[in-house]
Write an enzyme that holds these catalytic residues in place. Structure first.
Site, mmCIF file in Angstrom:
data_model
loop_
_atom_site.group_PDB
_atom_site.id
_atom_site.type_symbol
_atom_site.label_atom_id
_atom_site.label_comp_id
_atom_site.label_asym_id
_atom_site.label_seq_id
_atom_site.Cartn_x
_atom_site.Cartn_y
_atom_site.Cartn_z
ATOM 1 N N SER A 558 0.820 -1.211 0.000
ATOM 2 C CA SER A 558 0.000 0.000 0.000
ATOM 3 C C SER A 558 0.858 1.267 0.000
ATOM 4 O O SER A 558 1.713 1.439 -0.862
ATOM 5 C CB SER A 558 -0.956 -0.035 1.192
ATOM 6 O OG SER A 558 -1.900 1.001 1.129
ATOM 7 N N ASP A 644 -9.743 -3.017 -6.097
ATOM 8 C CA ASP A 644 -9.122 -2.103 -5.135
ATOM 9 C C ASP A 644 -9.646 -0.688 -5.345
ATOM 10 O O ASP A 644 -9.391 -0.061 -6.364
ATOM 11 C CB ASP A 644 -7.599 -2.138 -5.298
ATOM 12 C CG ASP A 644 -6.874 -1.465 -4.148
ATOM 13 O OD1 ASP A 644 -7.484 -0.601 -3.485
ATOM 14 O OD2 ASP A 644 -5.709 -1.810 -3.914
ATOM 15 N N HIS A 689 -8.574 -3.925 -1.332
ATOM 16 C CA HIS A 689 -7.298 -3.443 -0.797
ATOM 17 C C HIS A 689 -7.054 -3.928 0.632
ATOM 18 O O HIS A 689 -5.928 -4.272 0.990
ATOM 19 C CB HIS A 689 -7.300 -1.915 -0.810
ATOM 20 C CG HIS A 689 -5.990 -1.296 -0.429
ATOM 21 N ND1 HIS A 689 -4.928 -1.232 -1.288
ATOM 22 C CD2 HIS A 689 -5.561 -0.739 0.731
ATOM 23 C CE1 HIS A 689 -3.904 -0.642 -0.700
ATOM 24 N NE2 HIS A 689 -4.266 -0.339 0.529
#
Length: 705
Positions: A558, A644, A689
């Protein structure tokens, strides 16, 4: 395994479906649950059917640049490219796959599972069901309250369970791995449990009384509305609070004594809390303290007093204050306890006469027990090997004198501990099947950064290893949002240690390992400090004789991808390979696009490049995508997820394309025989995500090893 084979195993592909069959075949037999309660029936609900359909949708092609290729074309191309790289390593991959399957099967029972205690029962998830078991009864006497299969939700898991005060209702948050959206399922308890209702797109929920449920709804990653639902003779739902500022996110919390429900509206730097009296839930919420920029606070309650955890005042770390419920504004807050500098707050648990703080001080775990009577503090150092702490859900219906929690490290499975507050005694609850890793050495080090700041580094390697300078080294980094680097147990870490790898965790500025000031030192116009810290940590390890650049890999997830990608641009010769998962790589264009769901919310972390030229230039100076240039790059594998919502896949595609073009343009300048670095983009179908499963971890490790 030979180093060359390890390098090519970066690209190892593995079928989730196939591994799912494996775990079903070898999982412990829990099928007795399915036949326990055949009377459970699920009511049909149009809103829930819509949610099922929504969860199955794939990300729209409008998010993919269409001027050169379609999403399907790109995916097919990437899959064919990966397949062609693996054709000569089939045997090695098969051996590798069996080894890691066996490892995860061995530690399967140590993985987190949701469990709460209420009254005389334990509620938990098992084999796709929510089960209730009376304390002291055997597993065969369990009662199935909800079966996810009957809701036509597959690959779903239970994220949250709340029981109403009189045990008339259960509310459960159900999520799938393909979406961040959750459904709240209401079950009416009794002799024959029955599904009462479904509420889609719910983020948090709490019971005030039997029949009074408060919940927040999430839309486009934003949570701004609070609703109250009454399950009386006439079921009724109404909105009682709306947050107007898009920087703020709303969630709900119930105080430990169940007297108040708190509506918490938080930005990255500022808080505002409203109180709902659980004894009079129909009344309007009452404001505790109007938001002040830079002041964060959280509320607990005991004996008609509010206990406020806040960063208000100096030093700029968390403190515990108190005030009367009837005079709760900031001017009446009285200081009880202040955390030391360089201290990270992990969790706080309230008891009748004490408050227990779970802390990380100078990268070591501690407990501070604060007397609510005389404000004295008793400190207890937790075991040296522990790197991560997770407080177990405490009994929801009463306050005892003990709390349970789990300690773990990247190479040590969770161990369960009990802390008895009044005695100040710590007990390990049960002897673990797998003892502490005696053949693995852990070292807590400090690297000096460019400005002289000492940066913590946690290093793991096999004890009594020889020739450490030639051993492969895997560097972990994050450094954003004041969040700690993930130091939880993963079975693949043990395998890496056994194979001779060194594992290093670099706790750079921007993360939260040393408290609020550590985060402030690595965000906004201090972001380059985190990059300097990462570079200093890697050089420090190499100088101490731990590996070398040719054997060093870097991994990030991330927002950690920003520092990893920036290092590839500024000093690519420090590392040989990089593995990124759902990485944030095109931060400048992302923060310029206010139409994206999180851009405005994240301005307090990165700055506003669309209205401030200072931040425009600063972000551009370290943005991984903006700074790709002709030079020798390490090989990079990027895993992205189709659904995501947090990291736009457009930015990942643009980064991958530009990097490949630069590498190809450099080919003619390379000496004969020098390998061209590979850039592999693996786009996983579905997946969100924040909901990576342990199977995803298995897949990623096979690629990176």
């Amino acid at each position: 395994m030979h180093q060359k084979a390890k390098f090519f195993l970066q690209t190892l592909k593995f079928s989730i479906a196939r591994f799912g069959k494996y775990t079903q075949k070898h999982h412990h037999d829990h099928h007795h649950l399915i036949d326990c309660c055949p009377w459970i029936k699920a009511r049909k609900c149009h809103s829930f059917t819509c949610l099922q359909n929504k969860c199955k949708k794939l990300i729209s092609a409008r998010n993919i640049p269409s001027r050169r290729f379609s999403y399907a074309d790109l995916l097919n191309t990437e899959q064919e490219n990966t397949k062609s790289l693996l054709i000569n390593y089939t045997d090695s991959m098969e051996r590798f796959k069996k080894k890691i399957e066996a490892s995860y099967d061995k530690y399967l029972l140590n993985l987190d599972s949701l469990e709460i205690r209420f009254s005389d029962f334990i509620y938990y998830e098992e084999d796709g069901c929510i089960v209730r078991l009376k304390l002291g009864d055997g597993a065969n006497n369990c009662e199935v309250l909800l079966r996810l299969e009957e809701l036509s939700l597959y690959n779903a898991f239970v994220e949250r369970i709340r029981i109403s005060p009189g045990e008339e209702y259960m509310a459960a948050g159900i999520k799938t791995s393909d979406s961040e959206e959750s459904t709240c399922v209401i079950v009416k308890l009794g002799k024959y449990p029955e599904v009462e209702d479904f509420i889609p797109n719910v983020f948090s929920f709490e019971w005030a009384q039997d029949g009074f449920l408060f919940y927040t709804c999430q839309k486009g990653l934003r949570c701004c509305d609070v609703f109250r639902m009454n399950f009386g003779n006439k079921k009724h739902s109404e909105r009682i609070y709306t947050e107007q500022d898009p920087r703020f996110f709303v969630d709900l919390h119930c105080t430990r004594d169940k007297n108040f429900l708190t509506i918490n509206s938080n930005s990255k730097t500022t808080s505002e809390v409203w109180l709902v009296d659980c004894h009079q839930p129909w009344n309007l919420p009452v404001l505790v303290q109007k938001r002040n920029p830079g002041v964060m606070y959280h509320i607990e309650h005991r004996d008609n007093k509010l206990y406020i955890l806040t960063n208000y005042g100096e030093p700029a770390e968390y403190k515990l204050m108190k005030t009367s419920v009837n005079s709760c504004s900031m001017k009446n807050w009285q200081l009880i306890y202040t955390m030391k500098r360089k201290t990270k707050l992990i969790d706080m648990v309230m008891f009748k006469d004490h408050c227990v703080m779970f802390l990380k001080y100078c990268n070591q775990l501690y407990l501070d027990t604060i007397s609510l009577k005389d404000h004295s503090v008793q400190s207890l150092k937790l075991p040296e090997w522990a790197c991560a702490c997770q407080v177990d859900p405490q009994p929801q219906d009463r306050i005892g004198d003990a709390c349970s929690f789990q300690l773990s490290s990247p190479v040590h499975p969770p161990s369960h501990f009990m802390y008895v507050v009044g005695k100040g005694s710590l007990y390990e609850q049960a002897e673990q099947e797998e003892p502490v890793v005696t053949d693995c050495h852990m070292a807590r080090l400090e690297a000096k950064s460019k400005d002289g700041t000492l940066v913590p580094v946690t290093l793991f390697y096999k004890r009594n290893s020889q020739g450490l300078q030639k051993k492969p080294l895997l560097i972990h980094v994050y450094g954003a949002y004041g969040i700690d680097l993930n130091m939880n147990f993963k079975a693949e870490n043990r395998m890496l240690i056994e194979d001779g790898w060194l594992l290093a965790y670099c706790h750079v500025r921007g993360g939260g390992e040393l408290g609020l000031s550590w985060h402030a030192g690595g965000c906004l116009n201090n972001k380059l400090n985190g990059l300097a810290d990462l570079e200093a940590c890697i050089k420090f390890l190499h100088n101490l004789g731990f590996s070398e650049p040719a054997s060093t890999a870097l991994t990030a997830y991330s927002a950690g991808g920003i520092l990893a990608g920036a290092l590839c641009n500024t000093n690519p010769r420090l590392i040989r390979a990089v593995a990124l998962q759902a990485p944030f790589l095109d931060i400048l264009n992302t923060m310029m696009d206010v139409q994206l769901p999180l851009t405005i919310e994240e301005l307090e972390e990165w700055g506003d490049p669309s209205s401030d030229d200072k931040y425009l230039d600063y972000i551009k100076s370290y943005c991984p995508y903006q700074n790709i240039r002709p030079q020798t790059y390490p090989s990079i594998i990027i895993t992205a997820y189709e659904n995501d919502q947090r990291v736009p896949i457009r930015g990942i595609l643009n980064y991958t394309q530009r990097l490949r073009r630069v590498i190809m343009d450099q080919r003619h300048k390379r000496d004969h025989g020098i390998k061209i670095p590979r850039v592999i983009l693996d786009v996983q179908a579905g997946g969100s995500h924040a909901a990576a499963s342990w199977e995803d971890s298995l897949i990623e490790w096979q690629k990176n090893s």
